[in-house]
Design a protein around this motif. Structure first.
Motif, short mmCIF file in Angstrom:
data_model
loop_
_atom_site.label_atom_id
_atom_site.label_comp_id
_atom_site.label_asym_id
_atom_site.label_seq_id
_atom_site.Cartn_x
_atom_site.Cartn_y
_atom_site.Cartn_z
N LEU A 9 0.83 -1.19 0.00
CA LEU A 9 0.00 0.00 0.00
C LEU A 9 0.88 1.25 0.00
O LEU A 9 2.05 1.20 0.37
CB LEU A 9 -0.93 0.01 1.23
CG LEU A 9 -1.89 -1.17 1.37
CD1 LEU A 9 -2.72 -1.03 2.64
CD2 LEU A 9 -2.80 -1.30 0.15
N ARG A 10 0.27 2.37 -0.41
CA ARG A 10 1.00 3.63 -0.51
C ARG A 10 0.67 4.55 0.67
O ARG A 10 -0.48 4.65 1.08
CB ARG A 10 0.67 4.33 -1.83
CG ARG A 10 1.35 5.70 -2.00
CD ARG A 10 1.09 6.29 -3.36
NE ARG A 10 1.80 5.55 -4.39
CZ ARG A 10 1.25 5.08 -5.52
NH1 ARG A 10 -0.03 5.29 -5.75
NH2 ARG A 10 1.98 4.44 -6.39
N VAL A 11 1.69 5.23 1.19
CA VAL A 11 1.50 6.22 2.25
C VAL A 11 0.85 7.46 1.65
O VAL A 11 1.38 8.07 0.72
CB VAL A 11 2.85 6.61 2.90
CG1 VAL A 11 2.63 7.69 3.97
CG2 VAL A 11 3.53 5.38 3.51
N ILE A 12 -0.34 7.82 2.20
CA ILE A 12 -1.04 9.00 1.67
C ILE A 12 -1.08 10.15 2.68
O ILE A 12 -1.38 11.29 2.30
CB ILE A 12 -2.48 8.65 1.24
CG1 ILE A 12 -3.30 8.12 2.43
CG2 ILE A 12 -2.47 7.65 0.09
CD1 ILE A 12 -4.78 8.01 2.14
N ALA A 22 -3.18 3.60 1.57
CA ALA A 22 -4.28 3.32 0.65
C ALA A 22 -3.76 2.48 -0.50
O ALA A 22 -2.55 2.35 -0.71
CB ALA A 22 -4.89 4.62 0.14
N ASP A 23 -4.70 1.91 -1.26
CA ASP A 23 -4.35 1.08 -2.42
C ASP A 23 -3.52 1.91 -3.40
O ASP A 23 -3.95 2.97 -3.86
CB ASP A 23 -5.64 0.59 -3.09
CG ASP A 23 -5.37 -0.43 -4.17
OD1 ASP A 23 -4.26 -0.43 -4.74
OD2 ASP A 23 -6.27 -1.23 -4.46
N LEU A 35 -1.38 2.59 9.78
CA LEU A 35 -0.21 1.82 10.20
C LEU A 35 0.35 2.54 11.42
O LEU A 35 0.86 3.66 11.30
CB LEU A 35 0.84 1.75 9.09
CG LEU A 35 2.14 1.03 9.45
CD1 LEU A 35 1.89 -0.45 9.72
CD2 LEU A 35 3.19 1.19 8.34
N PRO A 36 0.22 1.95 12.63
CA PRO A 36 0.66 2.63 13.86
C PRO A 36 2.13 3.05 13.81
O PRO A 36 2.95 2.42 13.13
CB PRO A 36 0.42 1.58 14.94
CG PRO A 36 -0.65 0.71 14.38
CD PRO A 36 -0.37 0.65 12.90
N LYS A 37 2.44 4.11 14.54
CA LYS A 37 3.76 4.73 14.50
C LYS A 37 4.89 3.74 14.76
O LYS A 37 5.93 3.78 14.09
CB LYS A 37 3.82 5.87 15.52
CG LYS A 37 5.10 6.69 15.47
CD LYS A 37 5.03 7.87 16.42
CE LYS A 37 6.30 8.70 16.33
NZ LYS A 37 6.22 9.89 17.23
N LYS A 38 4.70 2.84 15.73
CA LYS A 38 5.78 1.90 16.07
C LYS A 38 6.07 0.92 14.93
O LYS A 38 7.12 0.26 14.94
CB LYS A 38 5.44 1.14 17.34
CG LYS A 38 4.20 0.28 17.25
CD LYS A 38 3.92 -0.39 18.59
CE LYS A 38 2.65 -1.22 18.55
NZ LYS A 38 2.36 -1.88 19.85
N GLN A 39 5.15 0.83 13.95
CA GLN A 39 5.34 -0.07 12.81
C GLN A 39 5.90 0.64 11.59
O GLN A 39 6.31 0.00 10.62
CB GLN A 39 3.99 -0.70 12.43
CG GLN A 39 3.42 -1.65 13.47
CD GLN A 39 3.90 -3.07 13.27
OE1 GLN A 39 3.98 -3.55 12.16
NE2 GLN A 39 4.24 -3.74 14.36
N GLU A 49 5.84 3.21 -0.63
CA GLU A 49 5.04 1.99 -0.64
C GLU A 49 5.56 1.04 0.44
O GLU A 49 6.77 0.86 0.58
CB GLU A 49 5.08 1.33 -2.01
CG GLU A 49 4.41 2.18 -3.09
CD GLU A 49 4.43 1.52 -4.46
OE1 GLU A 49 5.06 0.44 -4.58
OE2 GLU A 49 3.81 2.07 -5.39
N ILE A 50 4.64 0.46 1.18
CA ILE A 50 5.00 -0.42 2.30
C ILE A 50 4.19 -1.71 2.20
O ILE A 50 2.98 -1.68 1.96
CB ILE A 50 4.71 0.25 3.66
CG1 ILE A 50 5.43 1.61 3.76
CG2 ILE A 50 5.15 -0.65 4.81
CD1 ILE A 50 5.10 2.37 5.04
N GLU A 51 4.86 -2.85 2.41
CA GLU A 51 4.15 -4.14 2.43
C GLU A 51 3.58 -4.35 3.83
O GLU A 51 4.31 -4.29 4.83
CB GLU A 51 5.07 -5.30 2.07
CG GLU A 51 4.31 -6.62 1.96
CD GLU A 51 5.20 -7.80 1.65
OE1 GLU A 51 4.73 -8.74 1.00
OE2 GLU A 51 6.37 -7.80 2.09
#
Length: 280
Positions: A9-12, A22-23, A35-39, A49-51
């Motif tokens: 997914l892409r960071v928006i 989001a997609d 996606l919580p901060k610690k992750q 983009e993050i898996e």
């Protein structure tokens, strides 16, 4: 975005408590997930983009994690029971929130510490849950074994009309025939069995019993113990029905007859008046 799956997914948007994803293929971000901060990986910026894996948190909100769980949607895996609660068992699947195995999805009662084969599915409330049902359809039918091979299998279902179902190496479909006594087994038990047949569809027939000439000694001692429990007189012989013999001894009629023959030749028993007596 797919619940229960690893996806990119892409960071928006960045916020103090994490980033929203989001997609990446959507022109407009109609759906987004936190996606919580610690992750969040260091140096992450909008557009990266993050898996991630998507599941629901303790407040039933869709949430993302970069942790790979031990199982994903429609997969089959071995998970450990962490505790048993009021609504079912809770399994360790590698995430902070344990995975629920509802009572209605248990083919047999499970206990804390059990390692069991389960399938991940989405329930009617759109939540991820585990099930011990439907394992059969997900196992491979292309085994690399031959008749006579000794293999290890994990018990995943007790089908009383057919036999006991195993997953050999947690992967291949196999069955112990119903005439073998499996009453001592529990869901998740791993046992050594022998391949006795390979069906045309690739499913295996297996047996817990040794070859007849090796098994006979064990069966003979089993019968002697049973005779002792009946105060020295067993109230039936090998002429009894297969159902009675199996119910009382856990042996097929053929195995019972072989073992009784061995004990008779060794003069450890006497057969009179439709009964088997311990020899004086």
């Amino acid at each position: 975005m797919k619940l229960g799956c690893m996806q990119t997914l892409r960071v928006i948007k960045k916020v103090d408590f994490g980033v929203y994803l989001a997609d990446k293929d959507q022109a407009k971000a109609e759906e987004r997930v936190l996606l919580p901060k610690k992750q969040v990986p260091d140096q992450t910026i909008v557009g990266d983009e993050i898996e991630v894996f998507l599941y629901r948190d303790s407040k039933d909100r869709m949430i993302a994690t970069t942790t790979h769980p031990f199982i994903t949607l429609n997969e089959i895996a071995v998970l450990t029971v962490k505790e048993v609660g009021r609504i079912g068992a809770f399994l360790d699947w590698g995430l902070e929130k344990d995975l629920l195995l509802p009572y209605k999805e248990q083919t047999r009662k499970v206990h804390e510490g059990d390692e069991i084969l389960v399938r991940l599915y989405i329930d009617k409330s759109n939540r991820l849950c585990a099930s011990t049902r439907g394992i059969y359809e997900g196992l491979s039918t292309n085994p690399p074994y031959q008749i006579g091979d000794e293999v290890e299998g994990r018990v995943y279902e007790f089908g009383h009309d057919f036999g006991t179902f195993l997953a050999i190496d947690d992967k291949y479909s196999a069955m112990i025939p119903k005439h073998e006594d499996t009453s001592h087994l529990q869901l998740g038990d791993v046992i050594t069995v022998e391949v006795t047949g390979i069906k045309e569809d690739g499913k295996l027939d297996v047996s817990m019993r040794k070859k007849a000439y090796m098994q006979m000694d064990d069966d003979a001692e089993r019968i002697m113990d049973l005779i002792e429990s009946y105060a020295g007189v067993l109230p039936f012989t090998e002429k009894a029905t297969p159902e009675i013999i199996f119910r009382e001894t856990g042996l097929s009629k053929a195995a019972f007859k072989r073992a009784v023959g061995r004990l008779y030749k060794e003069r450890r028993i006497q057969i009179t008046d439709g009964k088997i007596r311990k020899a004086d």
